[in-house]
Motif scaffolding. Structure first.
Motif, PDB file in Angstrom:
ATOM      1  N   THR A  94     116.247  33.769   7.880  1.00 33.04           N
ATOM      2  CA  THR A  94     117.399  32.866   7.967  1.00 33.04           C
ATOM      3  C   THR A  94     116.992  31.570   8.647  1.00 33.04           C
ATOM      4  OG1 THR A  94     118.093  33.781  10.111  1.00 33.04           O
ATOM      5  CG2 THR A  94     119.044  34.770   8.121  1.00 33.04           C
ATOM      6  N   GLN A  95     117.780  30.551   8.410  1.00 28.31           N
ATOM      7  CA  GLN A  95     117.497  29.248   9.009  1.00 28.31           C
ATOM      8  C   GLN A  95     117.848  29.221  10.493  1.00 28.31           C
ATOM      9  OE1 GLN A  95     118.784  26.120   6.453  1.00 28.31           O
ATOM     10  NE2 GLN A  95     118.376  24.482   7.912  1.00 28.31           N
ATOM     11  N   ASP A  96     118.949  29.886  10.861  1.00 29.10           N
ATOM     12  CA  ASP A  96     119.395  29.832  12.255  1.00 29.10           C
ATOM     13  C   ASP A  96     118.635  30.791  13.162  1.00 29.10           C
ATOM     14  OD1 ASP A  96     121.232  32.456  12.720  1.00 29.10           O
ATOM     15  OD2 ASP A  96     121.469  31.739  10.679  1.00 29.10           O
ATOM     16  N   LYS A  97     118.069  31.882  12.618  1.00 25.83           N
ATOM     17  CA  LYS A  97     117.256  32.855  13.360  1.00 25.83           C
ATOM     18  C   LYS A  97     117.997  33.519  14.514  1.00 25.83           C
ATOM     19  CE  LYS A  97     112.842  30.629  12.254  1.00 25.83           C
ATOM     20  NZ  LYS A  97     111.560  30.121  12.759  1.00 25.83           N
ATOM     21  N   ARG A  98     119.314  33.609  14.439  1.00 30.65           N
ATOM     22  CA  ARG A  98     120.076  34.167  15.558  1.00 30.65           C
ATOM     23  C   ARG A  98     119.815  35.664  15.739  1.00 30.65           C
ATOM     24  NH1 ARG A  98     126.174  32.355  15.883  1.00 30.65           N
ATOM     25  NH2 ARG A  98     126.331  33.696  14.038  1.00 30.65           N
ATOM     26  N   VAL A  99     119.860  36.419  14.644  1.00 35.30           N
ATOM     27  CA  VAL A  99     119.621  37.855  14.744  1.00 35.30           C
ATOM     28  C   VAL A  99     118.179  38.120  15.158  1.00 35.30           C
ATOM     29  CG1 VAL A  99     119.522  40.018  13.445  1.00 35.30           C
ATOM     30  CG2 VAL A  99     121.425  38.432  13.100  1.00 35.30           C
ATOM     31  N   GLU A 100     117.266  37.390  14.533  1.00 35.10           N
ATOM     32  CA  GLU A 100     115.851  37.526  14.869  1.00 35.10           C
ATOM     33  C   GLU A 100     115.612  37.265  16.352  1.00 35.10           C
ATOM     34  OE1 GLU A 100     111.625  35.275  13.723  1.00 35.10           O
ATOM     35  OE2 GLU A 100     113.453  34.869  12.569  1.00 35.10           O
ATOM     36  N   THR A 101     116.211  36.218  16.877  1.00 31.81           N
ATOM     37  CA  THR A 101     116.039  35.861  18.294  1.00 31.81           C
ATOM     38  C   THR A 101     116.633  36.926  19.198  1.00 31.81           C
ATOM     39  OG1 THR A 101     116.087  33.504  17.760  1.00 31.81           O
ATOM     40  CG2 THR A 101     116.536  34.111  20.046  1.00 31.81           C
ATOM     41  N   PHE A 102     117.825  37.411  18.856  1.00 28.64           N
ATOM     42  CA  PHE A 102     118.473  38.454  19.661  1.00 28.64           C
ATOM     43  C   PHE A 102     117.586  39.688  19.757  1.00 28.64           C
ATOM     44  CE2 PHE A 102     120.841  42.447  19.612  1.00 28.64           C
ATOM     45  CZ  PHE A 102     121.615  42.337  20.756  1.00 28.64           C
ATOM     46  N   GLY A 133     124.775  34.754  -1.523  1.00 30.18           N
ATOM     47  CA  GLY A 133     125.795  33.959  -0.847  1.00 30.18           C
ATOM     48  C   GLY A 133     125.297  33.296   0.417  1.00 30.18           C
ATOM     49  N   PHE A 134     126.223  33.110   1.379  1.00 33.09           N
ATOM     50  CA  PHE A 134     125.890  32.425   2.624  1.00 33.09           C
ATOM     51  C   PHE A 134     125.098  33.323   3.584  1.00 33.09           C
ATOM     52  CE2 PHE A 134     129.838  30.194   1.306  1.00 33.09           C
ATOM     53  CZ  PHE A 134     129.305  28.923   1.175  1.00 33.09           C
ATOM     54  N   TYR A 135     125.565  34.563   3.764  1.00 31.61           N
ATOM     55  CA  TYR A 135     124.998  35.434   4.795  1.00 31.61           C
ATOM     56  C   TYR A 135     124.277  36.651   4.235  1.00 31.61           C
ATOM     57  CZ  TYR A 135     128.703  33.167   7.624  1.00 31.61           C
ATOM     58  OH  TYR A 135     129.531  32.281   8.238  1.00 31.61           O
ATOM     59  N   ASP A 136     124.732  37.149   3.124  1.00 32.72           N
ATOM     60  CA  ASP A 136     124.438  38.524   2.740  1.00 32.72           C
ATOM     61  C   ASP A 136     123.054  38.693   2.122  1.00 32.72           C
ATOM     62  OD1 ASP A 136     124.983  41.181   2.557  1.00 32.72           O
ATOM     63  OD2 ASP A 136     126.793  40.966   1.369  1.00 32.72           O
ATOM     64  N   SER A 137     122.653  39.946   2.022  1.00 32.73           N
ATOM     65  CA  SER A 137     121.449  40.298   1.277  1.00 32.73           C
ATOM     66  C   SER A 137     121.591  41.727   0.784  1.00 32.73           C
ATOM     67  CB  SER A 137     120.192  40.159   2.146  1.00 32.73           C
ATOM     68  OG  SER A 137     120.148  41.141   3.166  1.00 32.73           O
ATOM     69  N   GLU A 409     132.004  25.772  11.564  1.00 33.33           N
ATOM     70  CA  GLU A 409     131.025  26.619  12.255  1.00 33.33           C
ATOM     71  C   GLU A 409     130.475  27.720  11.344  1.00 33.33           C
ATOM     72  OE1 GLU A 409     131.310  26.389  16.848  1.00 33.33           O
ATOM     73  OE2 GLU A 409     133.166  27.313  16.143  1.00 33.33           O
ATOM     74  N   ASN A 410     131.160  28.017  10.245  1.00 29.74           N
ATOM     75  CA  ASN A 410     130.561  28.905   9.243  1.00 29.74           C
ATOM     76  C   ASN A 410     129.269  28.295   8.719  1.00 29.74           C
ATOM     77  OD1 ASN A 410     133.286  29.784   9.546  1.00 29.74           O
ATOM     78  ND2 ASN A 410     133.213  30.783   7.561  1.00 29.74           N
ATOM     79  N   LEU A 411     129.289  26.975   8.491  1.00 27.17           N
ATOM     80  CA  LEU A 411     128.084  26.282   8.052  1.00 27.17           C
ATOM     81  C   LEU A 411     127.037  26.255   9.165  1.00 27.17           C
ATOM     82  CD1 LEU A 411     129.684  23.240   6.178  1.00 27.17           C
ATOM     83  CD2 LEU A 411     128.605  25.239   5.146  1.00 27.17           C
ATOM     84  N   ASN A 412     127.472  25.970  10.382  1.00 28.11           N
ATOM     85  CA  ASN A 412     126.540  25.943  11.516  1.00 28.11           C
ATOM     86  C   ASN A 412     125.824  27.279  11.671  1.00 28.11           C
ATOM     87  OD1 ASN A 412     128.745  23.907  13.648  1.00 28.11           O
ATOM     88  ND2 ASN A 412     127.455  23.335  11.916  1.00 28.11           N
ATOM     89  N   ASN A 413     126.539  28.367  11.406  1.00 29.43           N
ATOM     90  CA  ASN A 413     125.965  29.703  11.581  1.00 29.43           C
ATOM     91  C   ASN A 413     124.871  30.034  10.584  1.00 29.43           C
ATOM     92  OD1 ASN A 413     127.642  30.215  13.752  1.00 29.43           O
ATOM     93  ND2 ASN A 413     129.170  31.314  12.549  1.00 29.43           N
ATOM     94  N   ILE A 414     124.787  29.281   9.494  1.00 25.15           N
ATOM     95  CA  ILE A 414     123.673  29.487   8.562  1.00 25.15           C
ATOM     96  C   ILE A 414     122.673  28.336   8.654  1.00 25.15           C
ATOM     97  CG2 ILE A 414     124.949  30.956   6.975  1.00 25.15           C
ATOM     98  CD1 ILE A 414     125.401  28.551   5.166  1.00 25.15           C
ATOM     99  N   GLY A 415     122.749  27.611   9.777  1.00 26.86           N
ATOM    100  CA  GLY A 415     121.747  26.583  10.066  1.00 26.86           C
ATOM    101  C   GLY A 415     122.024  25.235   9.448  1.00 26.86           C
ATOM    102  N   ILE A 416     123.266  24.985   9.003  1.00 29.25           N
ATOM    103  CA  ILE A 416     123.603  23.704   8.386  1.00 29.25           C
ATOM    104  C   ILE A 416     124.539  22.937   9.307  1.00 29.25           C
ATOM    105  CG2 ILE A 416     124.743  22.589   6.425  1.00 29.25           C
ATOM    106  CD1 ILE A 416     123.893  24.962   4.725  1.00 29.25           C
ATOM    107  N   PHE A 432     130.426  26.404  -1.199  1.00 30.50           N
ATOM    108  CA  PHE A 432     131.528  26.505  -0.247  1.00 30.50           C
ATOM    109  C   PHE A 432     132.829  25.997  -0.870  1.00 30.50           C
ATOM    110  CE2 PHE A 432     134.132  24.510   3.071  1.00 30.50           C
ATOM    111  CZ  PHE A 432     134.339  25.595   3.908  1.00 30.50           C
ATOM    112  N   ILE A 433     132.775  24.828  -1.499  1.00 26.66           N
ATOM    113  CA  ILE A 433     133.970  24.236  -2.112  1.00 26.66           C
ATOM    114  C   ILE A 433     134.475  25.114  -3.258  1.00 26.66           C
ATOM    115  CG2 ILE A 433     134.822  22.272  -3.440  1.00 26.66           C
ATOM    116  CD1 ILE A 433     132.895  20.513  -1.809  1.00 26.66           C
ATOM    117  N   SER A 434     133.545  25.656  -4.049  1.00 26.28           N
ATOM    118  CA  SER A 434     133.916  26.518  -5.169  1.00 26.28           C
ATOM    119  C   SER A 434     134.668  27.746  -4.688  1.00 26.28           C
ATOM    120  CB  SER A 434     132.660  26.930  -5.939  1.00 26.28           C
ATOM    121  OG  SER A 434     132.950  27.895  -6.910  1.00 26.28           O
ATOM    122  N   ARG A 435     134.179  28.377  -3.624  1.00 26.36           N
ATOM    123  CA  ARG A 435     134.849  29.570  -3.098  1.00 26.36           C
ATOM    124  C   ARG A 435     136.220  29.222  -2.530  1.00 26.36           C
ATOM    125  NH1 ARG A 435     130.533  33.677  -0.251  1.00 26.36           N
ATOM    126  NH2 ARG A 435     129.121  33.841  -2.019  1.00 26.36           N
TER     127      ARG A 435
END
Length: 447
Positions: A94-102, A133-137, A409-416, A432-435
């Motif tokens: 991921t771009q934000d690396k939050r889970v990795e860092t934790f 999508g934004f978060y999933d795998s 902040e949804n965008l911020n959470n994926i590093g954008i 995002f706009i489409s959804r």
């Protein structure tokens, strides 16, 4: 040593796939609530059951950061045993690396997975991670005798997306996928949307079966209930395991409903036992206590608003957001009027205002003051709100209007970040706009 691949269902979105000396556990969440007192498991484990489970595991795969898949409680409570056994944690890049860092800071052994490349956990056990999508795998698993696709919450739900994923992973022997809706569906009076959402989940399973041609389908990732007194109405149209069995009664694929700790090795299971087990849990909801929020004083809300603004402008450009607000053809970052239902008071949440103020103007959305406070205090606050459904739309397009401001902040959470360089992430913005428009359209059609 297991020379034959087995799948053990654990709970909700959690299974263990075993072959030889590899035992891969997915998405462990077994205790407590998720999504800010919004979800609970139909069946919870005691500590001894979890310790016994961990004792057989070699790897844990986390599909995404949502708390019903990445449970902080699980890792804090059982982390010592996980580390003692040197279990490797697998997570998407991921771009934000939050889970990795934790996980790294907590001392876990991590492996960050690139997408669309087969990785060997052993000579006879390979995995491939699929971005969605934004978060999933999702995860494809290949052993000497089985190919398994774990789609959990992935939105692989139209012909083009199915073809895209099939080009990567091909056919499978066993498909494991979500079978009911898992988020807000238009408010308490909008049962038609919930029924439509439930039907669409069944249609998605049928489409996935058509494209990936599994011999067996294991429905999962929906063994939860909306557990707050505000959102409990959302349980009224959710799919049950029997609905899946009935939907595939005349299909070539075999549906296997599984209860906790059932093991599947390619031989048909007795669906009756598992269907009865889960039906008893649904019927038991009437006796369960539902969560209730506590009233948050206006002074605390005002303090939280100041922290919210500070956090947003730390991660995004004040002046660029201001330009978007003034000139964007799609209104964004406009003032949002939120009714705190327990206060019976409307508040203006405006990032460019000095403070949170009251108003007599009609609200866009309503929620409990504790939800509003949670939203402002957590980067994942709005994402949590849309999943737990503890809010109502107060005017036409109110949710869409609110999302264009609150989802930053949804965008911020994926590093954008909302800065000029965001134009290089134009594909994400379009998604995002489409959804957003799809949700708005469903609200309009079903109201």
């Amino acid at each position: 040593m297991n020379d034959k691949t087995s799948i053990q269902f654990i709970n909700h979105a959690s299974v263990v796939v075993k072959h030889d000396d590899i035992a891969l556990l997915s998405d462990p969440w077994y205790q407590g609530d998720a999504f800010h007192k919004g979800w609970n498991l139909l069946y919870e484990f005691d500590d001894n059951q979890i310790y016994e489970l961990i004792d057989q595991i070699t790897h844990i795969w986390i599909s995404h950061e949502h708390p019903d898949h990445f449970s902080i409680m699980f890792f804090k409570k059982f982390g010592k045993l996980i580390q003692e056994k040197n279990i490797e944690i697998l997570f998407q890049k991921t771009q934000d690396k939050r889970v990795e860092t934790f996980l790294s800071k907590a001392g876990y052994r991590n492996k960050i997975i690139e997408f669309n490349d087969w990785i060997k956990l052993s000579d006879n056990f390979e995995i491939l991670c699929i971005k969605d999508g934004f978060y999933d795998s999702g995860l494809a698993i290949k052993t000497v005798d089985k190919k398994i696709l774990n789609f959990n919450d992935c939105e692989i739900k139209d012909e083009s997306r199915c073809k895209e994923v099939h080009d990567i992973v091909g056919d499978c022997d066993i498909l494991i996928s979500q079978f009911s809706y898992a988020a807000w569906k238009g408010g308490i009076n909008n049962i038609s949307w919930r029924k439509k959402a439930a039907a669409e989940k069944i249609d998605t399973l049928k489409l996935q079966v058509k494209y990936f041609k599994p011999k067996f389908l294991i429905p999962f990732a929906s063994y939860v209930y909306f557990s707050n007194n505000i959102n409990s109405y959302l349980n009224d149209a959710s799919n049950k395991p029997q609905d899946v069995v009935d939907a595939f009664a005349n299909q070539d694929v075999k549906v296997n409903i599984m209860k906790p700790f059932d093991v599947f090795e390619g031989v048909d299971l007795n669906n009756g036992d598992a269907v009865d087990f889960w039906q008893s849990k649904y019927e038991g909801l009437q006796k369960k206590p539902f969560h209730q929020y506590e009233n948050i004083h206006i002074d605390e809300l005002k303090n939280s608003f100041n922290l919210y603004k500070e956090r947003v402008f730390k991660n995004n450009s004040f002046w660029f957001m201001r330009i978007i607000r003034l000139f964007s053809p799609i209104p964004a970052f406009k003032p949002i009027i939120i009714k705190a239902s327990d206060h019976n008071q409307n508040y203006i949440l405006d990032l460019f205002s000095k403070e949170l103020v009251t108003t007599t103007k009609k609200a866009h959305i309503s929620m409990h003051s504790e939800s509003l406070n949670f939203l402002m205090n957590n980067t994942f606050g709005f994402d949590t709100l849309t999943v737990n459904g503890c809010f109502e739309e107060e005017c036409k397009s109110g949710f869409s209007i609110a999302t264009r401001s609150l989802a930053i902040e949804n965008l911020n959470n994926i590093g954008i970040s909302v800065k000029p360089k965001i134009i290089f992430n134009f594909r994400i913005i379009l998604m995002f706009i489409s959804r957003l428009f799809k949700v708005a359209k469903k609200i309009d059609v079903t109201n």
